[in-house]
Design a protein around this motif. Sequence first.
Motif, PDB file in Angstrom:
ATOM      1  N   SER A  84     -81.276 -39.236  98.942  1.00  0.00           N
ATOM      2  CA  SER A  84     -80.864 -40.582  98.249  1.00  0.00           C
ATOM      3  C   SER A  84     -80.652 -41.508  99.039  1.00  0.00           C
ATOM      4  O   SER A  84     -79.513 -42.246  99.086  1.00  0.00           O
ATOM      5  CB  SER A  84     -79.448 -39.840  97.616  1.00  0.00           C
ATOM      6  OG  SER A  84     -79.554 -38.913  96.559  1.00  0.00           O
ATOM      7  N   LEU A  85     -81.800 -41.787  99.967  1.00  0.00           N
ATOM      8  CA  LEU A  85     -81.625 -42.961 100.690  1.00  0.00           C
ATOM      9  C   LEU A  85     -81.522 -44.151 100.127  1.00  0.00           C
ATOM     10  O   LEU A  85     -81.653 -44.342  99.015  1.00  0.00           O
ATOM     11  CB  LEU A  85     -82.826 -42.818 101.500  1.00  0.00           C
ATOM     12  CG  LEU A  85     -82.863 -41.721 102.901  1.00  0.00           C
ATOM     13  CD1 LEU A  85     -84.386 -41.334 103.079  1.00  0.00           C
ATOM     14  CD2 LEU A  85     -81.909 -42.091 103.980  1.00  0.00           C
ATOM     15  N   LYS A  86     -80.669 -45.201 100.792  1.00  0.00           N
ATOM     16  CA  LYS A  86     -80.368 -46.464 100.276  1.00  0.00           C
ATOM     17  C   LYS A  86     -80.954 -47.432 101.390  1.00  0.00           C
ATOM     18  O   LYS A  86     -81.065 -47.329 102.640  1.00  0.00           O
ATOM     19  CB  LYS A  86     -78.660 -46.548 100.325  1.00  0.00           C
ATOM     20  CG  LYS A  86     -78.188 -45.693  99.448  1.00  0.00           C
ATOM     21  CD  LYS A  86     -76.595 -45.665  99.257  1.00  0.00           C
ATOM     22  CE  LYS A  86     -76.047 -44.622  98.484  1.00  0.00           C
ATOM     23  NZ  LYS A  86     -74.414 -44.968  98.556  1.00  0.00           N
ATOM     24  N   PRO A  87     -81.185 -48.587 100.970  1.00  0.00           N
ATOM     25  CA  PRO A  87     -81.601 -49.557 101.741  1.00  0.00           C
ATOM     26  C   PRO A  87     -80.687 -49.965 102.949  1.00  0.00           C
ATOM     27  O   PRO A  87     -81.202 -50.199 104.045  1.00  0.00           O
ATOM     28  CB  PRO A  87     -81.690 -50.962 101.104  1.00  0.00           C
ATOM     29  CG  PRO A  87     -81.884 -50.432  99.611  1.00  0.00           C
ATOM     30  CD  PRO A  87     -81.240 -49.384  99.524  1.00  0.00           C
ATOM     31  N   GLU A  88     -79.389 -49.686 102.771  1.00  0.00           N
ATOM     32  CA  GLU A  88     -78.450 -49.793 104.034  1.00  0.00           C
ATOM     33  C   GLU A  88     -78.602 -48.787 104.998  1.00  0.00           C
ATOM     34  O   GLU A  88     -77.991 -48.649 105.929  1.00  0.00           O
ATOM     35  CB  GLU A  88     -77.102 -49.904 103.473  1.00  0.00           C
ATOM     36  CG  GLU A  88     -76.568 -48.885 102.431  1.00  0.00           C
ATOM     37  CD  GLU A  88     -76.789 -49.414 100.922  1.00  0.00           C
ATOM     38  OE1 GLU A  88     -77.779 -50.106 100.732  1.00  0.00           O
ATOM     39  OE2 GLU A  88     -75.713 -49.033 100.209  1.00  0.00           O
ATOM     40  N   ASP A  89     -79.474 -47.823 104.807  1.00  0.00           N
ATOM     41  CA  ASP A  89     -79.552 -46.487 105.650  1.00  0.00           C
ATOM     42  C   ASP A  89     -80.648 -47.065 106.796  1.00  0.00           C
ATOM     43  O   ASP A  89     -80.805 -46.375 107.450  1.00  0.00           O
ATOM     44  CB  ASP A  89     -80.059 -45.206 105.030  1.00  0.00           C
ATOM     45  CG  ASP A  89     -78.898 -44.682 104.142  1.00  0.00           C
ATOM     46  OD1 ASP A  89     -79.202 -44.413 103.172  1.00  0.00           O
ATOM     47  OD2 ASP A  89     -77.764 -44.766 104.666  1.00  0.00           O
ATOM     48  N   THR A  90     -81.167 -48.248 106.141  1.00  0.00           N
ATOM     49  CA  THR A  90     -82.443 -48.628 107.181  1.00  0.00           C
ATOM     50  C   THR A  90     -81.854 -48.978 108.730  1.00  0.00           C
ATOM     51  O   THR A  90     -80.714 -49.666 108.755  1.00  0.00           O
ATOM     52  CB  THR A  90     -82.976 -49.741 106.554  1.00  0.00           C
ATOM     53  OG1 THR A  90     -83.832 -49.483 105.427  1.00  0.00           O
ATOM     54  CG2 THR A  90     -83.928 -50.447 107.458  1.00  0.00           C
ATOM     55  N   ALA A  91     -82.391 -48.320 109.726  1.00  0.00           N
ATOM     56  CA  ALA A  91     -81.806 -48.390 111.125  1.00  0.00           C
ATOM     57  C   ALA A  91     -82.884 -47.714 112.142  1.00  0.00           C
ATOM     58  O   ALA A  91     -83.603 -46.709 111.443  1.00  0.00           O
ATOM     59  CB  ALA A  91     -80.553 -47.814 111.130  1.00  0.00           C
ATOM     60  N   VAL A  92     -82.639 -47.669 113.414  1.00  0.00           N
ATOM     61  CA  VAL A  92     -83.449 -47.000 114.288  1.00  0.00           C
ATOM     62  C   VAL A  92     -82.346 -45.812 114.244  1.00  0.00           C
ATOM     63  O   VAL A  92     -81.200 -45.961 114.710  1.00  0.00           O
ATOM     64  CB  VAL A  92     -83.720 -47.450 115.484  1.00  0.00           C
ATOM     65  CG1 VAL A  92     -84.222 -46.673 116.539  1.00  0.00           C
ATOM     66  CG2 VAL A  92     -84.437 -48.752 115.347  1.00  0.00           C
ATOM     67  N   TYR A  93     -82.882 -44.338 114.345  1.00  0.00           N
ATOM     68  CA  TYR A  93     -81.943 -43.236 114.360  1.00  0.00           C
ATOM     69  C   TYR A  93     -82.212 -42.591 115.847  1.00  0.00           C
ATOM     70  O   TYR A  93     -83.314 -42.476 116.222  1.00  0.00           O
ATOM     71  CB  TYR A  93     -82.119 -42.324 113.405  1.00  0.00           C
ATOM     72  CG  TYR A  93     -81.567 -42.687 111.920  1.00  0.00           C
ATOM     73  CD1 TYR A  93     -82.127 -43.874 111.174  1.00  0.00           C
ATOM     74  CD2 TYR A  93     -80.432 -42.099 111.190  1.00  0.00           C
ATOM     75  CE1 TYR A  93     -81.535 -44.360 109.982  1.00  0.00           C
ATOM     76  CE2 TYR A  93     -79.973 -42.470 110.237  1.00  0.00           C
ATOM     77  CZ  TYR A  93     -80.720 -43.574 109.606  1.00  0.00           C
ATOM     78  OH  TYR A  93     -79.878 -44.047 108.318  1.00  0.00           O
ATOM     79  N   TYR A  94     -81.223 -42.187 116.407  1.00  0.00           N
ATOM     80  CA  TYR A  94     -81.323 -41.486 117.632  1.00  0.00           C
ATOM     81  C   TYR A  94     -80.437 -40.248 117.569  1.00  0.00           C
ATOM     82  O   TYR A  94     -79.310 -40.234 117.205  1.00  0.00           O
ATOM     83  CB  TYR A  94     -80.479 -42.717 118.865  1.00  0.00           C
ATOM     84  CG  TYR A  94     -81.114 -43.903 119.049  1.00  0.00           C
ATOM     85  CD1 TYR A  94     -80.618 -45.092 118.203  1.00  0.00           C
ATOM     86  CD2 TYR A  94     -82.200 -44.060 119.737  1.00  0.00           C
ATOM     87  CE1 TYR A  94     -81.172 -46.358 118.331  1.00  0.00           C
ATOM     88  CE2 TYR A  94     -82.623 -45.241 120.069  1.00  0.00           C
ATOM     89  CZ  TYR A  94     -82.393 -46.338 119.304  1.00  0.00           C
ATOM     90  OH  TYR A  94     -82.704 -47.659 119.329  1.00  0.00           O
TER      91      TYR A  94
END
Length: 122
Positions: A84-94
């Motif tokens: 259920s991904l949202k636009p606010e989950d947009t990021a670089v994940y580390y």
Amino acid sequence: QVQLVESGGGLVQAGESLRLSCTTPGSIFRALFVGWYRQAPGKQRELVAGISNGGLTYYTSSVRGRFTISRDNAKNTVSPQMNSLKPEDTAVYYCNADRDGSAWLGRPGPYWGQGTQVTVSS
């Protein structure tokens, strides 16, 4: 030296899913506490989810119920399943890890992956 390698990022539409993975070779993996952090442009880095070396888990409130983190010690991987991904989950994940027990709860340890981009379009 612990080298973490991430995979699984990409571009998806809102509501879709992605599964990230973090791995490192060797038996040390079983002892590691692992946290997944993310950083979006103009924002501070934040802990998204973490898992202890015993399998206890932690989630930040914004992803609880949507993300599930797990580890497979036989394959030396820690994987957050992101639904259920949202636009606010947009990021670089580390992926981050340590042996002291803090990385999974928000205080990063010394070992970092290279980062993987997750982009969620609306």
